[in-house]
Write a protein that holds these residues in place. Structure first.
Motif, short mmCIF file in Angstrom:
data_model
loop_
_atom_site.label_atom_id
_atom_site.label_comp_id
_atom_site.label_asym_id
_atom_site.label_seq_id
_atom_site.Cartn_x
_atom_site.Cartn_y
_atom_site.Cartn_z
N ASP A 6 7.01 4.78 -12.52
CA ASP A 6 6.61 6.37 -11.77
C ASP A 6 7.40 6.75 -10.74
OD1 ASP A 6 4.47 6.36 -13.61
OD2 ASP A 6 2.83 5.91 -12.55
N PHE A 7 7.75 5.68 -9.79
CA PHE A 7 8.62 5.87 -8.73
C PHE A 7 9.32 4.61 -8.43
CE2 PHE A 7 4.16 6.04 -7.73
CZ PHE A 7 4.11 4.86 -6.85
N PRO A 8 10.24 4.60 -7.63
CA PRO A 8 10.87 3.22 -7.21
C PRO A 8 9.95 2.16 -6.46
CG PRO A 8 12.30 4.96 -6.73
CD PRO A 8 11.01 5.56 -7.30
N ALA A 9 10.36 0.82 -6.91
CA ALA A 9 9.44 -0.29 -6.57
C ALA A 9 9.22 -0.32 -4.99
CB ALA A 9 9.61 -1.41 -7.07
N ASN A 10 10.19 0.35 -4.32
CA ASN A 10 10.26 0.20 -3.02
C ASN A 10 9.98 1.59 -2.25
OD1 ASN A 10 12.46 1.91 -3.56
ND2 ASN A 10 14.08 0.66 -2.27
N GLY A 11 9.39 2.44 -3.16
CA GLY A 11 8.88 3.74 -2.60
C GLY A 11 7.66 4.00 -2.38
N TRP A 12 6.71 2.83 -2.43
CA TRP A 12 5.31 3.06 -1.98
C TRP A 12 4.96 3.85 -0.74
CZ3 TRP A 12 1.45 2.42 -5.57
CH2 TRP A 12 1.56 1.91 -6.67
N ASP A 13 5.74 3.78 0.24
CA ASP A 13 5.60 4.27 1.41
C ASP A 13 5.90 5.76 1.63
OD1 ASP A 13 8.17 3.53 1.63
OD2 ASP A 13 8.10 2.61 3.41
N LYS A 14 6.55 6.06 0.46
CA LYS A 14 6.98 7.63 0.63
C LYS A 14 5.67 8.71 0.06
CE LYS A 14 11.37 6.59 1.42
NZ LYS A 14 11.07 5.06 1.59
N PRO A 15 5.95 9.91 0.64
CA PRO A 15 4.80 11.00 0.13
C PRO A 15 4.64 10.92 -1.43
CG PRO A 15 6.22 11.70 1.70
CD PRO A 15 7.01 10.67 1.27
N MET A 16 3.13 11.10 -1.90
CA MET A 16 2.98 11.12 -2.90
C MET A 16 2.81 12.58 -3.50
SD MET A 16 1.08 10.37 -5.93
CE MET A 16 0.41 8.79 -5.65
N THR A 17 3.57 12.81 -4.39
CA THR A 17 3.53 14.26 -4.88
C THR A 17 2.32 14.56 -6.01
OG1 THR A 17 4.75 13.91 -7.16
CG2 THR A 17 5.99 14.06 -4.93
N ARG A 18 2.19 15.76 -6.22
CA ARG A 18 0.99 16.30 -7.16
C ARG A 18 1.29 15.49 -8.45
NH1 ARG A 18 -2.29 20.22 -5.95
NH2 ARG A 18 -2.12 21.38 -7.92
N ALA B 119 -2.91 -4.08 -8.20
CA ALA B 119 -4.06 -3.80 -8.62
C ALA B 119 -3.99 -2.52 -9.46
CB ALA B 119 -5.17 -3.54 -7.69
N ALA B 120 -3.27 -1.50 -8.89
CA ALA B 120 -3.08 -0.04 -9.48
C ALA B 120 -2.20 -0.37 -10.93
CB ALA B 120 -2.20 0.71 -8.72
N ALA B 121 -1.28 -1.30 -10.89
CA ALA B 121 -0.57 -1.61 -11.92
C ALA B 121 -1.34 -2.23 -13.04
CB ALA B 121 0.87 -2.48 -11.77
N GLU B 122 -2.12 -3.47 -12.54
CA GLU B 122 -2.99 -4.09 -13.48
C GLU B 122 -3.94 -3.24 -14.15
OE1 GLU B 122 -4.30 -7.30 -11.20
OE2 GLU B 122 -2.45 -8.63 -11.20
N SER B 123 -4.36 -2.41 -13.58
CA SER B 123 -5.66 -1.23 -13.92
C SER B 123 -4.94 -0.33 -14.91
CB SER B 123 -6.38 -0.66 -12.92
OG SER B 123 -5.42 0.45 -12.29
N GLY B 124 -3.58 -0.16 -14.97
CA GLY B 124 -2.81 0.72 -15.64
C GLY B 124 -2.81 2.13 -15.06
N ALA B 125 -3.39 2.31 -13.97
CA ALA B 125 -3.24 3.70 -13.18
C ALA B 125 -1.60 3.77 -12.70
CB ALA B 125 -4.01 3.69 -11.83
N TYR B 126 -0.95 2.67 -12.53
CA TYR B 126 0.43 3.03 -12.18
C TYR B 126 1.07 2.39 -13.38
CZ TYR B 126 4.88 1.51 -10.24
OH TYR B 126 6.32 1.33 -9.77
N ALA B 127 2.24 2.95 -13.49
CA ALA B 127 3.32 2.46 -14.65
C ALA B 127 4.62 2.17 -14.09
CB ALA B 127 3.26 3.18 -15.97
N ASN B 128 5.36 1.06 -14.52
CA ASN B 128 6.71 0.96 -13.94
C ASN B 128 7.71 2.15 -14.17
OD1 ASN B 128 6.30 -1.69 -12.87
ND2 ASN B 128 6.93 -2.56 -14.77
N MET C 166 0.37 11.81 -8.29
CA MET C 166 -1.01 11.77 -8.43
C MET C 166 -1.76 12.27 -9.62
SD MET C 166 -3.67 13.76 -5.47
CE MET C 166 -3.18 15.39 -6.21
N ALA C 167 -1.32 13.16 -10.27
CA ALA C 167 -1.75 13.60 -11.75
C ALA C 167 -1.68 12.43 -12.96
CB ALA C 167 -1.19 14.79 -12.27
N ARG C 168 -0.44 11.59 -12.67
CA ARG C 168 -0.43 10.58 -13.59
C ARG C 168 -1.27 9.41 -13.23
NH1 ARG C 168 5.74 11.27 -13.36
NH2 ARG C 168 5.58 9.79 -11.19
N MET C 169 -1.47 9.10 -11.97
CA MET C 169 -2.47 7.85 -11.78
C MET C 169 -3.90 8.53 -12.01
SD MET C 169 -0.79 6.28 -8.46
CE MET C 169 -1.61 4.82 -8.55
N ALA C 170 -4.21 9.68 -11.71
CA ALA C 170 -5.39 9.97 -11.89
C ALA C 170 -5.91 10.24 -13.35
CB ALA C 170 -5.78 11.64 -11.22
#
Length: 396
Positions: free
Chosen positions: A123-135, A112-121, A138-142
């Motif tokens: 931004d971080f590795p596809a298998n890295g969703w469970d890793k800590p979010m950096t500022r 959903a984040a990708a489809e909404s445009g908040a996330y873009a390929n 967060m800025a990019r998605m916000a």
């Protein structure tokens, strides 16, 4: 709740609501829930009474896109993963997601984040969703979620701070690589929603200044807008055009940053760039005595000098890559007063790569021009590189 590191991800049913529990950064935490996981909006959390983000936390819980923990705590300073942030952001923006049978649990929210445009390929590795979010992440998605578009990888922090969505740490530090927390993420999401709705927020001027430096290597437009906001076509600032190379190929220097400092502001974060400011002078007059002025500091380096007989090394100044500069345009309104220490026009600091600019009292010929200069020894003509030109009022 089992906090063991070897616990597998599984669905947990609490208070009749099915929620995902994920192992994230070495601990088990709830995914963003519906506000009913043992610490509802009606029950105060035991650990937020004096927390700086208390009102944001309570507001987010009431809206239902984040929850607390079974033991009645919220743990506001605990780290948050990319998946958790995306989940909260999608829920907060009202995105409908079917998470009834997803594996891993965050998959539909990531989609959903990708489809909404908040996330873009990328931004971080596809298998890295469970890793800590950096500022920065967060800025990019916000920024994207607020409706702003951007394709400059260095501009994210400027956009997010300028909009007032994110602030800096004390001293304007951006902390781009620092992991964000649950509390910080909620504040960012709440402010993103406000900006998306058209609300104008107050920005952290120090963070904006530092973000502008990160973005295009200067903060003069943030700190000195009355001087540099209007640029002359054809002479606008270009961070890709800050390298001076002489035609003979023997000398080259690079301007790495052009830093503006407000001498009237003792909290200006860039004062730390000049630890020996107390010893600086212009025409022998101490710089620190002039508070109603700006300091423009050239931070750079000599890339190479293949002929020191032709291009001077400036003696001891070669140790810190002294960059010669030139200034033209603004003129003194009274040269006799200037000679007596009345600062009424921009002046180059004695033996330093810097210019002091009074906030008022000088005349101009409609342009304010700063140049990098090659240190050519006489009689070789000096080679100059114009890197900014700005139209300013006839009198400041």
């Amino acid at each position: 709740m089992d906090m063991g590191n070897g616990m597998n991800k599984k669905w947990m049913k609490i208070a009749g609501i099915t929620m995902a529990a994920a192992i994230l950064t070495g601990y088990s935490a709830y995914a963003a829930g519906d506000g009913e996981n043992g610490a509802s909006a009606k029950v105060p959390f035991s650990d937020i009474a004096k927390h700086w983000a208390k009102s944001y936390i309570e507001q987010a819980v009431v809206k239902g896109y984040v929850s607390g923990y079974e033991n009645g705590t919220f743990q506001p300073d605990r780290g948050i993963s990319r998946a958790e942030f995306a989940t909260m952001l999608m829920k907060a923006t009202g995105t409908v997601v079917d998470a009834s049978s997803a594996s891993p649990w965050y998959t539909p929210y990531a989609k959903a984040a990708a489809e909404s445009g908040a996330y873009a390929n990328g931004d971080f590795p596809a298998n890295g969703w469970d890793k800590p979010m950096t500022r920065l992440e967060m800025a990019r998605m916000a920024v994207r979620a607020s409706g702003e578009k951007n394709d400059d990888p260095l501009k994210w922090m400027y956009l997010v701070t300028k909009a007032g969505i994110m602030s800096g740490y004390p001293g304007g530090e951006l902390g781009t690589d620092k992991a964000t927390t649950r509390a910080e993420s909620l504040v960012v999401i709440e402010k993103t929603l406000k900006v998306k709705a058209g609300e104008t927020l107050t920005s952290d001027k120090y963070a904006v200044s530092q973000a502008e430096l990160l973005w295009h290597k200067t903060n003069i437009f943030t700190v000195m807008p009355e001087v540099f906001s209007k640029q002359v076509p054809g002479y606008t600032w270009d961070p890709k055009n800050l390298i001076l190379k002489t035609a003979d190929g023997l000398y080259s220097s690079e301007l790495q940053q052009l830093i503006a400092i407000d001498l009237a502001d003792p909290k200006d974060p860039n004062l730390k760039e000049i630890p020996k400011l107390s010893s600086w002078t212009w025409d022998g007059f101490p710089v620190v005595k002039y508070k109603d002025a700006y300091l423009i500091y050239f931070k750079g380096k000599v890339l190479f000098n293949k002929d020191s007989t032709k291009y001077a090394n400036f003696g001891n100044y070669a140790d810190f890559n002294f960059l010669p500069i030139s200034i033209s345009g603004p003129k003194s309104s009274d040269y006799k007063a200037l000679s007596k220490g009345v600062l009424n026009c921009p002046i180059v600091i004695d033996d330093q790569p810097a210019v002091i600019v009074p906030k008022k009292g000088y005349l101009t010929n409609t342009t304010f021009q700063l140049e990098l200069v090659s240190p050519a020894a006489a009689p070789t003509p000096i080679t100059r590189k114009i890197f900014i030109r700005s139209a300013v009022p006839e009198q400041m």
